[in-house]
Design a protein around this motif. Structure first.
Motif, mmCIF file in Angstrom:
data_model
loop_
_atom_site.group_PDB
_atom_site.id
_atom_site.type_symbol
_atom_site.label_atom_id
_atom_site.label_comp_id
_atom_site.label_asym_id
_atom_site.label_seq_id
_atom_site.Cartn_x
_atom_site.Cartn_y
_atom_site.Cartn_z
ATOM 1 N N VAL A 53 0.845 -1.134 -0.307
ATOM 2 C CA VAL A 53 0.251 -0.098 -0.138
ATOM 3 C C VAL A 53 0.796 1.215 0.421
ATOM 4 O O VAL A 53 0.638 2.363 -1.050
ATOM 5 C CB VAL A 53 -0.869 0.024 1.132
ATOM 6 C CG1 VAL A 53 -1.718 1.618 1.046
ATOM 7 C CG2 VAL A 53 -1.877 -1.363 0.589
ATOM 8 N N LEU A 54 2.123 1.681 1.120
ATOM 9 C CA LEU A 54 2.268 3.094 1.210
ATOM 10 C C LEU A 54 3.577 3.343 -0.302
ATOM 11 O O LEU A 54 3.552 4.034 -0.706
ATOM 12 C CB LEU A 54 3.337 2.739 2.242
ATOM 13 C CG LEU A 54 3.718 4.436 2.631
ATOM 14 C CD1 LEU A 54 3.139 4.508 4.633
ATOM 15 C CD2 LEU A 54 5.346 4.946 3.098
ATOM 16 N N SER A 57 1.705 3.876 -3.004
ATOM 17 C CA SER A 57 0.900 5.041 -3.229
ATOM 18 C C SER A 57 1.994 6.182 -3.090
ATOM 19 O O SER A 57 1.381 6.657 -3.659
ATOM 20 C CB SER A 57 0.235 5.412 -2.259
ATOM 21 O OG SER A 57 -0.970 6.248 -1.419
ATOM 22 N N LYS A 60 3.411 6.279 -6.843
ATOM 23 C CA LYS A 60 1.584 6.937 -7.746
ATOM 24 C C LYS A 60 1.856 8.580 -7.240
ATOM 25 O O LYS A 60 1.378 9.693 -8.463
ATOM 26 C CB LYS A 60 0.275 6.385 -7.136
ATOM 27 C CG LYS A 60 -0.979 6.821 -8.004
ATOM 28 C CD LYS A 60 -1.831 6.212 -7.374
ATOM 29 C CE LYS A 60 -3.106 7.457 -8.428
ATOM 30 N NZ LYS A 60 -4.354 6.280 -6.925
ATOM 31 N N ARG A 61 1.857 8.947 -5.745
ATOM 32 C CA ARG A 61 1.918 10.728 -5.910
ATOM 33 C C ARG A 61 2.577 11.351 -6.913
ATOM 34 O O ARG A 61 2.736 12.265 -7.204
ATOM 35 C CB ARG A 61 1.917 10.687 -4.567
ATOM 36 C CG ARG A 61 -0.181 10.330 -3.957
ATOM 37 C CD ARG A 61 -0.078 10.275 -2.497
ATOM 38 N NE ARG A 61 -1.637 10.712 -2.159
ATOM 39 C CZ ARG A 61 -2.619 9.562 -2.469
ATOM 40 N NH1 ARG A 61 -2.132 8.522 -3.113
ATOM 41 N NH2 ARG A 61 -3.996 9.908 -2.270
ATOM 42 N N GLU A 64 2.596 11.921 -10.091
ATOM 43 C CA GLU A 64 1.020 12.738 -10.476
ATOM 44 C C GLU A 64 1.530 14.274 -10.269
ATOM 45 O O GLU A 64 0.892 14.827 -10.770
ATOM 46 C CB GLU A 64 -0.404 12.132 -9.617
ATOM 47 C CG GLU A 64 -1.355 10.612 -9.996
ATOM 48 C CD GLU A 64 -2.306 10.571 -8.653
ATOM 49 O OE1 GLU A 64 -3.008 9.917 -8.907
ATOM 50 O OE2 GLU A 64 -1.725 11.285 -7.759
ATOM 51 N N ALA A 268 4.384 13.265 -0.499
ATOM 52 C CA ALA A 268 3.740 12.463 -1.311
ATOM 53 C C ALA A 268 3.449 11.025 -0.056
ATOM 54 O O ALA A 268 2.744 10.609 0.561
ATOM 55 C CB ALA A 268 4.739 11.658 -2.336
ATOM 56 N N ALA A 272 0.797 9.399 1.392
ATOM 57 C CA ALA A 272 0.220 7.520 1.514
ATOM 58 C C ALA A 272 0.234 6.883 2.767
ATOM 59 O O ALA A 272 -0.230 5.931 2.589
ATOM 60 C CB ALA A 272 1.949 7.161 0.586
ATOM 61 N N LYS A 274 -1.495 8.235 4.457
ATOM 62 C CA LYS A 274 -3.138 8.211 4.971
ATOM 63 C C LYS A 274 -3.976 6.610 4.212
ATOM 64 O O LYS A 274 -5.080 6.721 4.955
ATOM 65 C CB LYS A 274 -3.843 9.251 4.456
ATOM 66 C CG LYS A 274 -3.610 10.783 5.395
ATOM 67 C CD LYS A 274 -4.423 11.748 4.795
ATOM 68 C CE LYS A 274 -3.760 13.014 5.563
ATOM 69 N NZ LYS A 274 -4.269 14.115 4.990
ATOM 70 N N ASP A 275 -3.519 7.105 2.939
ATOM 71 C CA ASP A 275 -3.809 5.735 2.664
ATOM 72 C C ASP A 275 -3.572 4.143 3.460
ATOM 73 O O ASP A 275 -4.240 3.336 3.244
ATOM 74 C CB ASP A 275 -3.144 5.609 1.086
ATOM 75 C CG ASP A 275 -3.567 6.529 -0.071
ATOM 76 O OD1 ASP A 275 -4.828 7.371 0.308
ATOM 77 O OD2 ASP A 275 -3.240 6.920 -0.670
ATOM 78 N N HIS A 276 -2.199 3.674 3.789
ATOM 79 C CA HIS A 276 -1.686 3.492 4.434
ATOM 80 C C HIS A 276 -2.795 3.102 6.066
ATOM 81 O O HIS A 276 -3.301 1.926 6.956
ATOM 82 C CB HIS A 276 -0.707 3.462 5.883
ATOM 83 C CG HIS A 276 0.026 2.165 6.156
ATOM 84 N ND1 HIS A 276 -0.277 2.379 7.469
ATOM 85 C CD2 HIS A 276 1.296 0.986 5.810
ATOM 86 C CE1 HIS A 276 0.535 1.544 7.827
ATOM 87 N NE2 HIS A 276 0.783 0.716 6.875
#
Length: 359
Positions: A53-54, A57, A60-61, A64, A268, A272, A274-276
């Motif tokens: 995940v992290l 992420s 990806k950021r 972007e 980033a 990430a 927060k996604d984690h």
């Protein structure tokens, strides 16, 4: 003709210069090398969710944000740089840039985050503990400051599912614990006070052999860790006493390295994290739901401790959490506030608390 030839050469040179400028390494993504440190092997859930995940992420950021930076990850897992009890120092000293610190081994250096390990029977829901953890780090600056003193930045927290008992012999109630030698880590020894059990400090990576040899009779441990290290083989009696979930390893960053990173990279990582925070509890609960069935199929004898025995256990203990808080208050740390915030945070989310350790 010569002038036309020279003009064509000039135009070709200009075109080549433009092409070179466009494809120059100066305009390619800058690579930042980071070393991830873990005393645990990569199959442990802390590390697995970080990788699943992290890491993607962050990548990806960064893409972007324009692709100006990319990360070259070096995985130093499985104690290749530091064992779990030495990871804090390894990151502080710059042996690694980012890693998993099991602060349960660091009571002297990071006393405040230990709160979930001194107050058992509060909550066995990792999602609740994750929310409470985020809230407390927002509201109590001393939690962050403790990491800063260790030359680190708190990036993200993890949780471990509720501690249970893995024993070589059957355990039916609290009275059966008397005289038994329990392997455990750090402050968990306080959970056995009042039971007559004997505490033996040992890292999770050494538990299997200690059980197999008979050096200890049982291990007090979270089931995902016990399953990963196959504790159910030498200790087939698995007792779901639900002593409580806890904050697990902290993903921390070397402070100087963090401050040297470009703003886009730090942003980033924060996003990430927060996604984690969203993904980790669900992954932990999903794994937890599977492992009891898997252990049962492997020959373990899984049982659940009666609620009356859990209450008896909690109520016959001295108030170890209040003792912990009082001792830290004497050193100028807001441990009573931390303890109350933990209890109140679980309670307002509907948690059933057997004993309010803050009183």
């Amino acid at each position: 003709m010569i002038k036309a030839y020279l003009r064509n050469i000039s135009l070709m040179a200009a075109g080549l210069a433009i092409l070179t400028f466009q494809t120059s390494p100066a305009h390619a993504a800058k690579t930042i090398s980071l070393t991830n440190v873990s005393g645990f092997p990569p199959f442990i859930i802390f590390v697995k969710v970080f990788e699943d995940v992290l890491v993607p992420s962050v990548e990806k950021r960064l893409a972007e944000a324009g692709g100006k930076y990319k990360i070259r990850w070096t995985r130093a897992y499985g104690a290749s740089i530091a064992k779990e009890e030495n990871t804090l120092e390894a990151i502080a000293d710059g042996l690694g840039d980012i890693g998993f610190v099991p602060f349960i081994f660091e009571q002297a250096k990071l006393p405040l985050p230990v709160v979930t390990y001194v107050a058992p029977f509060v909550s066995y829901d990792p999602r609740v503990l994750g929310e409470v953890q985020d809230e407390m780090y927002r509201d109590i600056p001393e939690l962050d400051e403790g990491w800063h003193k260790q030359n680190q930045i708190y990036l993200a927290g993890t949780m471990i599912n509720s501690f249970q008992l893995f024993s070589r012999v059957p355990i039916r109630g609290v009275d059966d614990l008397k005289g038994m030698k329990f392997g455990l880590a750090g402050p968990l020894a306080s959970w056995l006070k009042g039971t007559g059990a004997i505490s033996v400090h040992n890292p999770v990576t050494e538990g299997y052999q200690a059980l197999k040899s008979g050096m200890i009779d049982a291990q007090l441990i979270f089931p995902t860790g016990a399953f990963a290290f196959k504790f159910y083989e030498p200790a087939p009696y698995v007792v779901k006493a639900n002593l409580g979930a806890a904050w697990g390893t902290t993903i921390s960053f070397n402070k100087k390295r963090w401050e040297s990173l470009p703003r886009e990279v730090r942003e980033a990582f924060r996003a990430a994290a927060k996604d984690h925070a969203e993904a980790y509890p669900e992954a932990l609960i999903g794994l937890g739901n599977k492992i009891y069935g898997a252990m049962d199929k492997a020959g373990a004898k899984v049982s659940t401790m009666a609620e009356a025995e859990r209450v008896k256990w909690a109520m016959q203990m001295p108030n170890v959490a209040k003792q912990w808080a009082d001792s830290l208050e004497a050193k100028g740390l807001p441990a009573r506030r931390v303890l109350s915030a933990y209890i109140d945070g679980v309670r307002k989310r509907g948690g059933k608390i057997i004993r309010d350790w803050s009183k």
